[in-house]
Design a protein around this motif. Structure first.
Motif, PDB file in Angstrom:
ATOM      1  N   ARG A  12      34.362  -3.153   8.940  1.00 19.87           N
ATOM      2  CA  ARG A  12      33.001  -3.324   8.485  1.00 19.87           C
ATOM      3  C   ARG A  12      31.948  -3.153   9.412  1.00 19.87           C
ATOM      4  O   ARG A  12      31.987  -3.608  10.572  1.00 19.87           O
ATOM      5  N   ALA A  13      31.150  -2.239   9.369  1.00 16.69           N
ATOM      6  CA  ALA A  13      29.936  -1.687  10.310  1.00 16.69           C
ATOM      7  C   ALA A  13      28.667  -2.576  10.037  1.00 16.69           C
ATOM      8  O   ALA A  13      28.445  -2.493   8.707  1.00 16.69           O
ATOM      9  N   ARG A  14      28.036  -2.913  10.890  1.00 15.66           N
ATOM     10  CA  ARG A  14      26.738  -3.857  10.691  1.00 15.66           C
ATOM     11  C   ARG A  14      25.689  -3.142  11.438  1.00 15.66           C
ATOM     12  O   ARG A  14      25.939  -2.933  12.718  1.00 15.66           O
ATOM     13  N   PHE A  15      24.475  -2.978  10.911  1.00 17.63           N
ATOM     14  CA  PHE A  15      23.257  -2.485  11.627  1.00 17.63           C
ATOM     15  C   PHE A  15      22.013  -3.422  11.201  1.00 17.63           C
ATOM     16  O   PHE A  15      21.793  -3.625  10.153  1.00 17.63           O
ATOM     17  N   ARG A  16      21.404  -3.912  12.339  1.00 13.54           N
ATOM     18  CA  ARG A  16      20.288  -4.871  12.247  1.00 13.54           C
ATOM     19  C   ARG A  16      19.076  -4.639  12.728  1.00 13.54           C
ATOM     20  O   ARG A  16      19.264  -4.223  13.909  1.00 13.54           O
ATOM     21  N   LEU A  17      17.899  -4.637  12.165  1.00 17.63           N
ATOM     22  CA  LEU A  17      16.644  -4.385  12.898  1.00 17.63           C
ATOM     23  C   LEU A  17      16.096  -5.759  12.564  1.00 17.63           C
ATOM     24  O   LEU A  17      15.862  -6.375  11.683  1.00 17.63           O
ATOM     25  N   ASN A  18      15.462  -6.269  13.825  1.00 20.76           N
ATOM     26  CA  ASN A  18      14.826  -7.666  13.829  1.00 20.76           C
ATOM     27  C   ASN A  18      13.585  -7.420  14.857  1.00 20.76           C
ATOM     28  O   ASN A  18      13.399  -6.938  15.742  1.00 20.76           O
ATOM     29  N   GLU A  19      12.649  -8.408  14.354  1.00 21.47           N
ATOM     30  CA  GLU A  19      11.364  -8.703  14.877  1.00 21.47           C
ATOM     31  C   GLU A  19      11.081 -10.010  15.318  1.00 21.47           C
ATOM     32  O   GLU A  19      11.269 -10.791  14.153  1.00 21.47           O
ATOM     33  N   THR A  20      11.032 -10.592  16.356  1.00 22.32           N
ATOM     34  CA  THR A  20      10.748 -11.651  17.022  1.00 22.32           C
ATOM     35  C   THR A  20       9.416 -11.893  17.464  1.00 22.32           C
ATOM     36  O   THR A  20       8.772 -11.413  18.188  1.00 22.32           O
ATOM     37  N   LEU A  21       8.714 -12.929  16.865  1.00 24.12           N
ATOM     38  CA  LEU A  21       7.259 -13.326  17.425  1.00 24.12           C
ATOM     39  C   LEU A  21       7.484 -14.793  18.062  1.00 24.12           C
ATOM     40  O   LEU A  21       7.819 -15.846  17.492  1.00 24.12           O
ATOM     41  N   GLN A  22       7.134 -14.777  19.248  1.00 20.55           N
ATOM     42  CA  GLN A  22       7.194 -16.016  20.082  1.00 20.55           C
ATOM     43  C   GLN A  22       5.845 -16.717  19.862  1.00 20.55           C
ATOM     44  O   GLN A  22       4.764 -16.423  20.290  1.00 20.55           O
ATOM     45  N   ILE A  23       5.846 -17.875  18.990  1.00 22.89           N
ATOM     46  CA  ILE A  23       4.496 -18.499  18.650  1.00 22.89           C
ATOM     47  C   ILE A  23       4.170 -19.343  19.725  1.00 22.89           C
ATOM     48  O   ILE A  23       2.824 -19.578  20.302  1.00 22.89           O
ATOM     49  N   SER A  24       4.832 -19.915  20.529  1.00 19.57           N
ATOM     50  CA  SER A  24       4.828 -20.897  21.478  1.00 19.57           C
ATOM     51  C   SER A  24       6.002 -20.804  22.665  1.00 19.57           C
ATOM     52  O   SER A  24       7.100 -20.255  22.228  1.00 19.57           O
ATOM     53  N   ASP A  25       6.197 -21.823  23.587  1.00 14.80           N
ATOM     54  CA  ASP A  25       7.436 -21.920  24.345  1.00 14.80           C
ATOM     55  C   ASP A  25       8.530 -22.640  23.737  1.00 14.80           C
ATOM     56  O   ASP A  25       9.511 -22.581  24.127  1.00 14.80           O
ATOM     57  N   LYS A  26       8.086 -23.173  22.645  1.00  8.67           N
ATOM     58  CA  LYS A  26       9.347 -24.072  21.730  1.00  8.67           C
ATOM     59  C   LYS A  26       9.408 -23.457  20.459  1.00  8.67           C
ATOM     60  O   LYS A  26      10.220 -23.787  19.650  1.00  8.67           O
ATOM     61  N   SER A  27       8.527 -22.835  19.982  1.00 11.66           N
ATOM     62  CA  SER A  27       8.817 -21.957  18.483  1.00 11.66           C
ATOM     63  C   SER A  27       8.713 -20.468  18.411  1.00 11.66           C
ATOM     64  O   SER A  27       7.929 -19.913  19.171  1.00 11.66           O
ATOM     65  N   ARG A  28       9.562 -20.014  17.481  1.00 14.63           N
ATOM     66  CA  ARG A  28       9.405 -18.632  17.338  1.00 14.63           C
ATOM     67  C   ARG A  28       9.793 -18.309  15.750  1.00 14.63           C
ATOM     68  O   ARG A  28      10.248 -19.173  15.179  1.00 14.63           O
ATOM     69  N   VAL A  29       9.154 -17.092  15.192  1.00 17.20           N
ATOM     70  CA  VAL A  29       9.577 -16.679  13.718  1.00 17.20           C
ATOM     71  C   VAL A  29      10.492 -15.405  13.964  1.00 17.20           C
ATOM     72  O   VAL A  29      10.052 -14.459  14.808  1.00 17.20           O
ATOM     73  N   ASN A  30      11.282 -15.182  13.247  1.00 18.60           N
ATOM     74  CA  ASN A  30      12.292 -13.893  13.231  1.00 18.60           C
ATOM     75  C   ASN A  30      12.188 -13.237  11.591  1.00 18.60           C
ATOM     76  O   ASN A  30      12.204 -14.177  10.590  1.00 18.60           O
ATOM     77  N   ILE A  31      12.239 -12.160  11.646  1.00 22.22           N
ATOM     78  CA  ILE A  31      12.258 -11.358  10.260  1.00 22.22           C
ATOM     79  C   ILE A  31      13.284 -10.300  10.659  1.00 22.22           C
ATOM     80  O   ILE A  31      13.138  -9.634  11.559  1.00 22.22           O
TER      81      ILE A  31
END
Length: 238
Positions: A152-171
């Motif tokens: 199986r082949a996999r392809f992923r596009l990811n965006e990471t927003l660093q909110i602070s030095d302890k937390s982040r959001v990924n889509i």
């Protein structure tokens, strides 16, 4: 880039929600317990995933009623400034059928030995990091004493927003395709859209919660699964 990313996501959501004939809806829970050791540019992880699903005869929204997946794996990651190389050594997966009708209850679980490798390019810009990952999985599948090898082949596009030095959001948006050897009848396997929030407690403990929307095509070629899952991952540093 960002416009195209969100257009792809929008098309995926509209397309999957329009499907009705021979389309089954599921609610799932994805949990993970992981242990992590970092050494210079290397990152070693030992992880156990346990997923559950709803029972269509009892509830459409309770994700804790039936087993869905058990997964043990050991991962080695090597990081540079802009690239991440990931190797998943032969790992063991036990998958139970997604149950949406009486016929599904008669299907057998699958035991899988899987080996994977991924190459990921990371482009950081201030607090936002764009990542593209591509990889291949070799899969040894055994169902009811019948074994076959496939890939199986996999392809992923990811965006990471660093909110602070302890937390982040990924889509992230990921597409999976069945390939050789012995390719499954359906070339298209599934797409996954994930939204995750990660928070670090102290220096050693990371908790990730989120949501996954998954659209899967079955080997029958005329049946589809739409999965809405809750995510809860606990990572402990060593």
């Amino acid at each position: 880039m960002y416009g195209s990313f969100y257009k792809i996501i929008g098309f995926f959501l509209v397309f999957s929600f329009k499907l009705s004939a021979q389309t089954y809806h599921h609610t799932t829970f994805w949990s993970r317990l992981g242990f992590q050791k970092e050494f210079k540019n290397f990152d070693y992880r030992l992880e156990f995933d346990y997923r559950t699903q709803n029972d269509f005869q009892k509830s459409e929204i309770n994700p804790f009623q039936k087993r869905f997946l058990q997964w043990f794996r050991f991962i080695t990651v090597y990081k540079t400034d802009k690239f991440t190389h990931t190797f998943v050594l032969p790992n063991l997966v036990r998958t139970y059928p997604l149950v949406a009708n009486e016929a599904d209850k008669k299907r057998f679980p699958t035991i899988e030995w899987r080996f994977s490798f991924f190459e990921e390019f990371n482009y950081p810009y201030k607090k936002l990091t764009t990542s593209f990952r591509a990889g291949y999985e070799f899969r040894n599948l055994t169902t009811n004493d019948v074994t076959r090898n496939t890939g199986r082949a996999r392809f992923r596009l990811n965006e990471t927003l660093q909110i602070s030095d302890k937390s982040r959001v990924n889509i992230s948006f990921e597409s999976l395709y069945n390939v050789g050897p012995n390719k499954a009848p359906n070339t298209f396997s599934q797409t996954q859209l994930q939204l995750r929030y990660a928070h670090r407690f102290g220096k050693k403990v990371n908790l990730t919660t989120g949501y996954v929307h998954l659209f899967r095509k079955r080997n029958s070629l005329v049946e589809y699964d739409i999965e809405n899952g809750l995510i809860c991952n606990l990572q402990i540093g060593l």
